[in-house]
Scaffold this active site. Structure first.
Site, PDB file in Angstrom:
ATOM      1  N   TYR A   1     -17.247  78.786  -1.646  1.00 47.81           N
ATOM      2  CA  TYR A   1     -18.231  78.264  -0.693  1.00 47.81           C
ATOM      3  C   TYR A   1     -18.094  78.827   0.711  1.00 47.81           C
ATOM      4  O   TYR A   1     -18.969  78.645   1.538  1.00 47.81           O
ATOM      5  CB  TYR A   1     -18.154  76.729  -0.634  1.00 47.81           C
ATOM      6  CG  TYR A   1     -19.008  76.076  -1.702  1.00 47.81           C
ATOM      7  CD1 TYR A   1     -18.651  76.169  -3.047  1.00 47.81           C
ATOM      8  CD2 TYR A   1     -20.167  75.385  -1.382  1.00 47.81           C
ATOM      9  CE1 TYR A   1     -19.424  75.588  -4.037  1.00 47.81           C
ATOM     10  CE2 TYR A   1     -20.951  74.799  -2.360  1.00 47.81           C
ATOM     11  CZ  TYR A   1     -20.587  74.908  -3.682  1.00 47.81           C
ATOM     12  OH  TYR A   1     -21.368  74.348  -4.649  1.00 47.81           O
TER      13      TYR A   1
ATOM     14  N   ASP B   1     -13.941  74.942 -18.672  1.00 48.83           N
ATOM     15  CA  ASP B   1     -14.882  74.975 -19.804  1.00 48.83           C
ATOM     16  C   ASP B   1     -14.571  73.852 -20.785  1.00 48.83           C
ATOM     17  O   ASP B   1     -15.470  73.160 -21.280  1.00 48.83           O
ATOM     18  CB  ASP B   1     -14.912  76.367 -20.468  1.00 48.83           C
ATOM     19  CG  ASP B   1     -13.540  76.972 -20.717  1.00 48.83           C
ATOM     20  OD1 ASP B   1     -12.526  76.381 -20.290  1.00 48.83           O
ATOM     21  OD2 ASP B   1     -13.481  78.045 -21.353  1.00 48.83           O
TER      22      ASP B   1
ATOM     23  N   ASP C   1     -18.527  71.105  -7.969  1.00 45.03           N
ATOM     24  CA  ASP C   1     -19.982  71.026  -7.837  1.00 45.03           C
ATOM     25  C   ASP C   1     -20.617  70.922  -9.213  1.00 45.03           C
ATOM     26  O   ASP C   1     -21.441  70.041  -9.480  1.00 45.03           O
ATOM     27  CB  ASP C   1     -20.493  72.265  -7.099  1.00 45.03           C
ATOM     28  CG  ASP C   1     -22.013  72.296  -7.042  1.00 45.03           C
ATOM     29  OD1 ASP C   1     -22.603  71.272  -6.656  1.00 45.03           O
ATOM     30  OD2 ASP C   1     -22.601  73.325  -7.407  1.00 45.03           O
TER      31      ASP C   1
ATOM     32  N   ASP D   1     -22.366  67.328 -11.447  1.00 40.39           N
ATOM     33  CA  ASP D   1     -23.722  67.188 -11.988  1.00 40.39           C
ATOM     34  C   ASP D   1     -23.636  66.777 -13.464  1.00 40.39           C
ATOM     35  O   ASP D   1     -24.364  65.892 -13.923  1.00 40.39           O
ATOM     36  CB  ASP D   1     -24.512  68.502 -11.866  1.00 40.39           C
ATOM     37  CG  ASP D   1     -25.371  68.560 -10.601  1.00 40.39           C
ATOM     38  OD1 ASP D   1     -24.998  67.894  -9.601  1.00 40.39           O
ATOM     39  OD2 ASP D   1     -26.393  69.262 -10.597  1.00 40.39           O
TER      40      ASP D   1
HETATM   41  C1  IPM Z   1     -23.890  69.277  -3.770  1.00 39.35           C
HETATM   42  C2  IPM Z   1     -24.996  70.288  -3.590  1.00 39.35           C
HETATM   43  C3  IPM Z   1     -24.595  71.295  -2.548  1.00 39.35           C
HETATM   44  C4  IPM Z   1     -23.348  72.005  -3.047  1.00 39.35           C
HETATM   45  C5  IPM Z   1     -25.686  72.303  -2.190  1.00 39.35           C
HETATM   46  C6  IPM Z   1     -26.946  71.606  -1.710  1.00 39.35           C
HETATM   47  C7  IPM Z   1     -25.231  73.318  -1.189  1.00 39.35           C
HETATM   48  O1  IPM Z   1     -25.312  70.886  -4.814  1.00 39.35           O
HETATM   49  O2  IPM Z   1     -23.562  68.582  -2.791  1.00 39.35           O
HETATM   50  O3  IPM Z   1     -23.337  69.161  -4.862  1.00 39.35           O
HETATM   51  O4  IPM Z   1     -23.442  72.995  -3.782  1.00 39.35           O
HETATM   52  O5  IPM Z   1     -22.266  71.569  -2.701  1.00 39.35           O
HETATM   53 MN    MN Z   2     -24.188  70.087  -6.479  1.00 36.69          MN
END
Ligand code: IPM
Ligand code: MN
Length: 324
Positions: A113, A199, A223, A227
């Site tokens: 990042y 993985d 990240d 999700d």
């Molecule tokens: C998150 C988002 C951010 C990230 C983006 C919007 C830059 O996906 O907070 O998870 O990748 O960290």
């Molecule tokens: Mn994210």
């Protein structure tokens, strides 16, 4: 308060409705930042605005990112800049649901990042792009220590390192050695440990997420994993996060895990629960533990009909908060 882009302002409005219903005593100051402001003024986060933000106790953010501006410009110029400049080195993302209770401690200031790298011979067949991953002993260690401290307060007292040590030999080795050193220091506190390649962790999150208590991982793996974790624990519309400066040398930032979802902005279909739970994490961090607990309980109360709108869900939770 930074509503931001897309559904961000809509979900932040519901979060504030619930915070007020919980009786938390906060002064709210709105900041107009994000894609719309960028299109109007050409700036993303002026230095003077950043200096003002440093003086607050906490920042509640909806979402950033909008079509029509170069991809990533607002994300990097606003959200990532805040994470770096305010040294929000832990991104704490808790997940609960159906016998599940685990939390991801995502390193939030390093890894891929940082934007290290570059491009040569752009647009030619010989184009070269490199994207570095920066991992410092200090950065990894403070994140790993946070994860162990957190685990020590939880009933299962278990920390899993997630990385890709078999391929990312240099960064993986730094993470693994740091993790092992902190683990041996903390063994006396009864904290147990595990390791999964990223993985394999994806499979476990889908097939047997109950194995996890505290996961500590690199910025990019965190990240992606969060999700997935959101999706397997009731949907990304519930997933909250806290970007923490644990040393409290400045404000921490609280935001839902989800993005700005421009496709549903303005339709009333955004789920505000993730923003509401993020506001509860904010209250907890600010020492308003009771108001935070009321909100968390209200969020787990009887679910609404699937067609409920953003404001209906906000109203429902705000009404429950006073009864919980
Ligand atoms: C998150 C988002 C951010 C990230 C983006 C919007 C830059 O996906 O907070 O998870 O990748 O960290
Ligand atoms: Mn994210």
């Amino acid at each position: 308060m930074i509503g931001g882009d897309g559904i961000g302002p809509e979900v932040v409005a519901e979060a504030l409705k619930v915070v007020r219903a919980a009786g938390a005593d906060l002064e709210e100051v709105p900041y107009d930042l994000g894609g719309a402001r960028y299109r109007r003024t050409g700036d993303v986060l002026p230095d003077a605005t950043l200096a003002e933000l440093r003086e607050f106790d906490a920042i509640l953010l909806g979402a950033v990112g909008t079509p029509g501006v170069p991809p990533g410009l607002i994300e990097r110029g606003l959200l990532l800049r805040l994470r770096f400049e305010l040294d929000l080195y832990v991104n704490l993302r808790p997940f609960t649901g159906d016998g599940l209770d685990f939390v991801v401690v995502r390193e939030n200031t390093e890894g891929p990042y940082v934007g290290e790298g570059g491009v040569l011979r752009k647009g030619t067949p010989q184009e070269v792009a490199t994207q570095g991953s920066v991992n410092t002993r200090m950065g990894v260690e403070r994140c790993v220590r946070f994860a162990f401290d957190l685990a020590a307060t939880r009933p299962r007292r278990h920390v899993t390192l997630v990385h890709k040590t078999n391929v990312l030999a240099y960064a993986g080795d730094l993470w693994q050695r740091t993790f092992d050193e902190v683990a041996s220091e903390r063994a006396a506190a009864g904290v147990t440990t595990g390791y999964d390649h990223v993985d394999a962790a994806c499979i476990h999150l889908v097939e047997s997420p109950a194995r996890y208590d505290v996961i500590v991982t690199d910025n990019l793996f965190g990240d992606i994993l969060t999700d997935l974790a959101g999706a397997v624990t009731g949907g990304i519309g519930h997933a909250a996060s806290a970007n923490l400066n644990p040393a409290r040398t400045g404000p921490s930032l609280f935001e839902p895990v989800h993005g700005s979802a421009p496709d549903i902005a303005g339709t009333g279909r955004a789920n505000p629960v993730a923003a509401i739970r993020s506001a509860a994490m904010m209250l907890d961090f600010l020492g308003e533990a009771e108001a935070a607990a009321h909100i968390v309980r209200a969020c787990t109360a009887t679910p609404l009909s699937p067609g409920a709108s953003t404001t209906e869900i906000g109203d429902f939770i705000a009404a429950r908060v006073t009864k919980e």
